[in-house]
Design an enzyme around this catalytic site. Structure first.
Site, short mmCIF file in Angstrom:
data_model
loop_
_atom_site.label_atom_id
_atom_site.label_comp_id
_atom_site.label_asym_id
_atom_site.label_seq_id
_atom_site.Cartn_x
_atom_site.Cartn_y
_atom_site.Cartn_z
N LYS A 9 0.84 -1.21 0.00
CA LYS A 9 0.00 0.00 0.00
C LYS A 9 0.87 1.26 0.00
O LYS A 9 0.64 2.17 -0.79
CB LYS A 9 -0.91 0.05 1.25
CG LYS A 9 -1.88 -1.10 1.37
CD LYS A 9 -2.82 -0.89 2.56
CE LYS A 9 -2.13 -0.86 3.91
NZ LYS A 9 -1.58 -2.16 4.35
N ARG A 156 11.26 -1.49 10.91
CA ARG A 156 10.23 -1.01 11.83
C ARG A 156 10.09 -1.96 13.00
O ARG A 156 10.13 -3.17 12.83
CB ARG A 156 8.88 -0.92 11.09
CG ARG A 156 8.75 0.32 10.26
CD ARG A 156 7.55 0.29 9.35
NE ARG A 156 6.33 -0.21 9.98
CZ ARG A 156 5.15 -0.22 9.37
NH1 ARG A 156 5.03 0.25 8.14
NH2 ARG A 156 4.07 -0.68 9.97
N ARG A 167 -0.75 -8.08 13.65
CA ARG A 167 -1.27 -7.10 12.68
C ARG A 167 -2.11 -7.79 11.61
O ARG A 167 -3.13 -7.27 11.18
CB ARG A 167 -0.11 -6.33 12.03
CG ARG A 167 0.52 -5.34 13.01
CD ARG A 167 1.89 -4.88 12.55
NE ARG A 167 1.87 -4.16 11.31
CZ ARG A 167 2.92 -4.05 10.49
NH1 ARG A 167 4.07 -4.63 10.80
NH2 ARG A 167 2.82 -3.36 9.38
P1 AMP Z 1 0.97 0.89 8.79
O1 AMP Z 1 2.20 1.69 8.58
O2 AMP Z 1 -0.16 1.31 7.90
O3 AMP Z 1 1.24 -0.60 8.72
O4 AMP Z 1 0.48 1.17 10.29
C1 AMP Z 1 1.30 0.88 11.39
C2 AMP Z 1 0.50 0.85 12.67
O5 AMP Z 1 -0.11 2.13 12.89
C3 AMP Z 1 -0.67 -0.13 12.67
O6 AMP Z 1 -0.27 -1.45 13.03
C4 AMP Z 1 -1.57 0.50 13.72
O7 AMP Z 1 -1.10 0.28 15.03
C5 AMP Z 1 -1.41 1.99 13.43
N1 AMP Z 1 -2.38 2.46 12.41
C6 AMP Z 1 -2.12 2.93 11.17
N2 AMP Z 1 -3.24 3.27 10.52
C7 AMP Z 1 -4.26 2.99 11.37
C8 AMP Z 1 -5.67 3.08 11.27
N3 AMP Z 1 -6.28 3.55 10.18
N4 AMP Z 1 -6.39 2.68 12.36
C9 AMP Z 1 -5.81 2.22 13.47
N5 AMP Z 1 -4.50 2.08 13.63
C10 AMP Z 1 -3.71 2.46 12.58
#
Ligand code: AMP
Length: 218
Positions: A9, A156, A167
């Protein structure tokens, strides 16, 4: 942009944003920055993120609304990693309707779990510009340095195996049902997210061509 962690994404949203000249709004990036800076939002989000859990809807909705209100988002934007729950999807509808805007398309990147785990376990991110590399599939020219800006690369915290599993579970339970939600609104386009970055990008651009005339994405 919908899809499990590691579906691509962020990578695809970044490429599309450059191509269309509109910002990428990544809740993950905004939250990581808030954690790094130690802002109140960052302090609230940190524990959830470390454990691989979703951050509470209220907080995420607020930060997205703030970001969407910035001038560079007036012409449009690409949401990456948001919405991830029904509550977020409904809040997004309300915010967009209040501004006379609407979603043009929801792109779901289809990638099987095995591939996702492989992609995430080698993922390297630039601390400075956010560019992504993979230790095996897309290695940087110099170890631990970004090809684009020479910033240092890191893994990360939440890309460790146990957290990745959590996740993925959150994705299955909370986010995947949004596919039906958007399919019912005739907004969902499923894209094969496997293969090279360029191939996936071409598939997405082809899908976007169907918007021509209805809603100029550029
Ligand atoms: P990502 O970089 O999109 O994988 O997001 C990393 C982490 O940020 C996720 O595992 C959640 O803990 C938090 N996070 C990101 N976007 C959201 C969202 N829309 N709703 C809730 N938590 C989020």
């Amino acid at each position: 942009m919908l899809g499990p962690p590691g579906a691509g994404k962020g990578t695809q949203a970044r490429l599309l944003a450059q191509r269309l000249g509109i910002p990428q709004i990544s809740t993950g990036d905004i939250l990581r920055e808030a954690v790094r800076k130690g802002t109140p939002a960052g302090l609230e989000a940190r524990g959830y993120m470390q454990r691989g859990l979703l951050v509470p809807d209220e907080l995420v909705v607020r930060i997205v609304n703030e970001r969407m209100a910035e001038p560079d988002a007036a012409k449009g934007f690409i949401l990456d990693g948001f919405p991830r729950t029904y509550a977020q999807a409904r809040a997004l509808e309300e915010s967009l309707a209040a501004k006379g805007q609407r979603l043009s398309m929801v792109i779901a990147l289809d990638v099987d779990e095995e591939t996702v785990v492989k992609r995430i376990s080698g993922r390297l991110v630039c601390r400075q510009c956010g560019a992504m590399f993979h230790a095996l599939y897309d290695p940087p020219r110099n170890d631990n340095l970004c090809d684009k800006c020479n910033g240092s690369l890191y893994q990360r915290d939440d890309d460790k195996e146990e957290t990745v599993r959590r996740r993925l579970q959150q994705y299955r339970e909370e986010t995947r049902p949004l596919m039906d939600f958007y399919a019912n609104k005739a907004l969902l386009v499923r894209i094969d997210g496997t293969g090279a970055v360029e191939e996936v990008k071409e598939r997405i651009l082809k899908a976007l061509e169907t918007l021509d005339g209805q809603n100029d994405p550029a």
